[in-house]
Structures are given as structure tokens and as C-alpha cells.
Design an enzyme around this catalytic site. Structure first.
Site, PDB file in Angstrom:
ATOM      1  N   ASN A   1       0.908  -1.324   0.042  1.00  0.00           N
ATOM      2  CA  ASN A   1       0.069  -0.032   0.035  1.00  0.00           C
ATOM      3  C   ASN A   1       0.756   1.225   0.242  1.00  0.00           C
ATOM      4  O   ASN A   1       1.496   1.584   1.051  1.00  0.00           O
ATOM      5  CB  ASN A   1      -0.942  -0.184   1.270  1.00  0.00           C
ATOM      6  CG  ASN A   1      -1.743   1.225   1.448  1.00  0.00           C
ATOM      7  OD1 ASN A   1      -1.734   2.051   0.366  1.00  0.00           O
ATOM      8  ND2 ASN A   1      -2.225   1.419   2.581  1.00  0.00           N
TER       9      ASN A   1
ATOM     10  N   LYS B   1       0.107   4.036  -0.431  1.00  0.00           N
ATOM     11  CA  LYS B   1      -0.385   5.441   0.335  1.00  0.00           C
ATOM     12  C   LYS B   1      -0.125   6.740  -0.679  1.00  0.00           C
ATOM     13  O   LYS B   1      -0.049   6.465  -1.870  1.00  0.00           O
ATOM     14  CB  LYS B   1      -0.208   5.791   1.806  1.00  0.00           C
ATOM     15  CG  LYS B   1      -0.273   4.358   2.279  1.00  0.00           C
ATOM     16  CD  LYS B   1       0.070   4.743   4.012  1.00  0.00           C
ATOM     17  CE  LYS B   1      -0.411   3.256   4.738  1.00  0.00           C
ATOM     18  NZ  LYS B   1      -0.610   3.537   6.334  1.00  0.00           N
TER      19      LYS B   1
ATOM     20  N   HIS C   1      -9.780   1.668   4.303  1.00  0.00           N
ATOM     21  CA  HIS C   1      -8.608   1.903   5.051  1.00  0.00           C
ATOM     22  C   HIS C   1      -8.836   2.733   6.397  1.00  0.00           C
ATOM     23  O   HIS C   1      -9.538   3.700   6.130  1.00  0.00           O
ATOM     24  CB  HIS C   1      -7.263   2.400   4.223  1.00  0.00           C
ATOM     25  CG  HIS C   1      -5.974   2.257   4.911  1.00  0.00           C
ATOM     26  ND1 HIS C   1      -5.566   3.032   5.926  1.00  0.00           N
ATOM     27  CD2 HIS C   1      -4.910   1.471   4.842  1.00  0.00           C
ATOM     28  CE1 HIS C   1      -4.342   2.834   6.288  1.00  0.00           C
ATOM     29  NE2 HIS C   1      -4.084   1.709   5.686  1.00  0.00           N
TER      30      HIS C   1
ATOM     31  N   GLU D   1      -7.265   5.066   7.481  1.00  0.00           N
ATOM     32  CA  GLU D   1      -6.948   6.418   7.284  1.00  0.00           C
ATOM     33  C   GLU D   1      -8.138   7.248   6.758  1.00  0.00           C
ATOM     34  O   GLU D   1      -8.497   8.267   6.842  1.00  0.00           O
ATOM     35  CB  GLU D   1      -5.651   6.561   6.448  1.00  0.00           C
ATOM     36  CG  GLU D   1      -4.458   6.421   7.263  1.00  0.00           C
ATOM     37  CD  GLU D   1      -2.982   5.699   6.606  1.00  0.00           C
ATOM     38  OE1 GLU D   1      -3.259   5.656   5.332  1.00  0.00           O
ATOM     39  OE2 GLU D   1      -2.364   5.342   7.274  1.00  0.00           O
TER      40      GLU D   1
ATOM     41  N   GLU E   1      -6.043  -4.773  10.341  1.00  0.00           N
ATOM     42  CA  GLU E   1      -5.196  -3.612  10.496  1.00  0.00           C
ATOM     43  C   GLU E   1      -5.245  -2.787  11.849  1.00  0.00           C
ATOM     44  O   GLU E   1      -6.059  -1.869  11.640  1.00  0.00           O
ATOM     45  CB  GLU E   1      -4.781  -2.757   9.214  1.00  0.00           C
ATOM     46  CG  GLU E   1      -4.564  -3.268   8.006  1.00  0.00           C
ATOM     47  CD  GLU E   1      -3.987  -2.245   7.207  1.00  0.00           C
ATOM     48  OE1 GLU E   1      -2.862  -2.450   6.570  1.00  0.00           O
ATOM     49  OE2 GLU E   1      -4.408  -0.913   6.892  1.00  0.00           O
TER      50      GLU E   1
ATOM     51  N   GLY F   1       1.905   2.346  10.813  1.00  0.00           N
ATOM     52  CA  GLY F   1       2.876   3.280  10.467  1.00  0.00           C
ATOM     53  C   GLY F   1       3.687   3.776  11.851  1.00  0.00           C
ATOM     54  O   GLY F   1       4.362   4.652  11.967  1.00  0.00           O
TER      55      GLY F   1
HETATM   56  P1  PGA Z   1       2.409   0.348   7.670  1.00  0.00           P
HETATM   57  O1  PGA Z   1       1.008   0.441   6.940  1.00  0.00           O
HETATM   58  O2  PGA Z   1       2.966  -1.072   7.097  1.00  0.00           O
HETATM   59  O3  PGA Z   1       3.173   1.493   7.234  1.00  0.00           O
HETATM   60  O4  PGA Z   1       2.111   0.262   9.326  1.00  0.00           O
HETATM   61  C1  PGA Z   1       0.045  -0.437   6.743  1.00  0.00           C
HETATM   62  C2  PGA Z   1      -1.228  -0.133   5.847  1.00  0.00           C
HETATM   63  O5  PGA Z   1      -1.438   1.086   6.596  1.00  0.00           O
HETATM   64  O6  PGA Z   1      -1.842  -0.616   5.220  1.00  0.00           O
END
Ligand code: PGA
Length: 248
Positions: A9, A11, A94, A96, A165, A171
């Protein structure tokens, strides 16, 4: 062929030249990779990445899709548009987007429906916040999020991918332990089992600071079918290490 699925991903990262460099490096290292793989890229780069991935086993993915099929929805991108660029996977719901764009459970379910109608596999993200985990609500939260999607999509539900997740792990460098991940994956597996006789088709990915160092351990859990990788998907060497860990 391993049945595990590893999806990057990206982003809101990348650029024309950075994408090319990253994918050239990943493609050069694919030799020992036997798992299923994909990368979910920002919409403007779908055409570029479609070309760069042609002839490779890596599938193209997007990060969001509209709840509508077409029409006066400025700024939105429909599932059929994604399909035009050979998109196989689309991340939906997601954290976010749920958090920063106020995406509701109903909207997430409708996005899943749009993707499925166009033959795109939605990667449905579920996960609890730290406050919810500390309050003992993890199971209830992820079950409610998945239930909304199951409710709207009925017998098509076997065509989705689920990504667990935990919001507190995204993150942050703070990964769920393999045991924590497995416990929630088992809950989601049972929920899918109750929803469809074809539940074995549904991969349940773990996402949240999965990286080159911890991937093998997480992927060794019986109900962890793969990973949704953020930060580590932007570094070719790390992404390749995770792909290799999933190929065993
Ligand atoms: P990350 O993100 O591996 O940077 O923690 C995973 C995601 O949000 O899909």
C-alpha cells in the site's frame, strides 16, 4: 506456489521516476518469489504502473473507489475506471480513510459492492484503535466492521480479501504480536465461515508495521494468509524480503 498474498500500500507516496526505480528493483529480485503479490498505487500512476507490471506476476491495485458507478461526483473515481487500467485489487475502508475522510461502515460496504460488480477484488480493512483495544472491544469492533460488508454483499462475500489492521500498529513501528494477530484473524475466519460456504477462498491479511524483520513470524500463524504492507513496500529490498518470507 504459496497461496499467501502480499500487497503493498503505497499510500500518497511516489512519483513517476521513483515508481519506475522501485518497480525495476522489485522486478529484478522476483526470482525466488512464489507467493501472490500486488501493489496499490495512487490513482494518477495506475497507467504508468500497469505498463511497468505487464508480464510480471505482480497485480495492480488501487487505494479507494467511489460508492457510485458514474455521474456528477467531482473528484471521485469509479470501479469501472479502475478496471480500464487492469486493476485487480482495491483497498477499501482503510483506517486512514475512515478516520480522516469520515468514511462510514455503510460507505465501505457500498465501495466493496462497486468493486465486486466490476470484477475487482476489494481488500477490506478492519481494525481497532488503541482505546478500543484497551477497553476490550477489539473483537466487537472488527466483527461489526466486517458484518456491515457481509450484510451488503451477501453471497459475493467469498470474493473479498480482508485485512486486519490494528490502527495502533499502522505506521507506528509497533506491530501486533503474532499471537495478537492470530487471535483476531481466527475471529474473522469464524465470522466468514458463518457467512459463506466458500470461506476458504477469503484471504485474511495482517497489516500494521509488517516489515522485513517480523514478516516471517506473522506469516507463520495459521490464519494469517498474507500482509498489507505500507512503509516497507516503498523499499525494494524490504518488500522483496517479505515476498520471499511469504513464498516458503
Ligand atoms: P504500515 O501501513 O505497514 O506502514 O504500518 C500498513 C497500512 O496502513 O496498510
Amino acid at each position: 506456489m504459496s497461496h499467501k498474498l502480499i500487497v503493498g500500500n503505497w499510500k500518497m507516496n511516489g512519483g513517476l521516476s521513483a515508481n519506475q526505480t522501485l518497480l525495476d528493483e522489485i522486478k529484478a529480485g522476483l526470482g525466488a518469489v512464489r507467493c501472490r503479490a500486488g501493489v496499490c498505487v495512487p490513482h494518477p500512476y495506475l497507467a504508468q504502473v500497469q505498463l511497468l507490471l505487464a508480464g510480471t506476476p505482480i497485480a495492480l491495485g488501487a487505494q479507494d473507489v467511489s460508492i457510485h458507478a458514474s455521474g456528477a461526483y467531482t473528484g471521485e473515481v469509479s470501479a469501472s475506471m479502475l478496471r480500464d487500467f487492469g486493476v485487480r485489487y482495491c483497498i477499501v475502508g482503510h483506517s486512514e480513510r475512515r478516520q480522516y475522510h469520515r468514511e462510514t461502515e455503510v460507505e465501505v460496504a457500498l465501495k466493496v459492492k462497486q468493486a465486486l460488480a466490476c470484477g475487482i477484488t476489494p481488500i477490506v480493512c478492519v481494525g481497532e484503535t488503541l482505546v478500543q483495544r484497551d477497553a476490550g472491544e477489539t473483537e466487537a469492533v472488527v466483527k461489526r466492521q466486517l458484518a456491515a460488508v457481509i450484510h451488503e454483499n451477501g453471497h459475493c462475500i467469498s470474493e473479498i480479501v480482508v485485512a486486519y489492521e490494528p490502527v495502533w500498529a499502522i505506521g507506528t513501528g509497533r506491530t501486533a504480536t503474532p499471537e495478537q494477530a492470530q487471535a483476531v484473524h481466527a475471529v474473522l475466519r469464524a465470522q466468514l465461515k458463518a457467512a459463506t460456504p466458500h470461506h476458504e477462498r477469503v484471504a485474511i491479511l495482517y497489516g500494521g508495521s509488517m516489515n522485513a524483520a517480523n514478516a516471517a513470524e506473522l506469516l507463520a500463524q495459521p490464519d494469517v494468509d498474507g500482509g498489507l504492507i505500507g512503509g516497507a513496500a516503498l523499499k525494494a529490498a524490504d518488500f522483496l524480503t517479505i515476498l520471499r518470507a511469504a513464498s516458503r
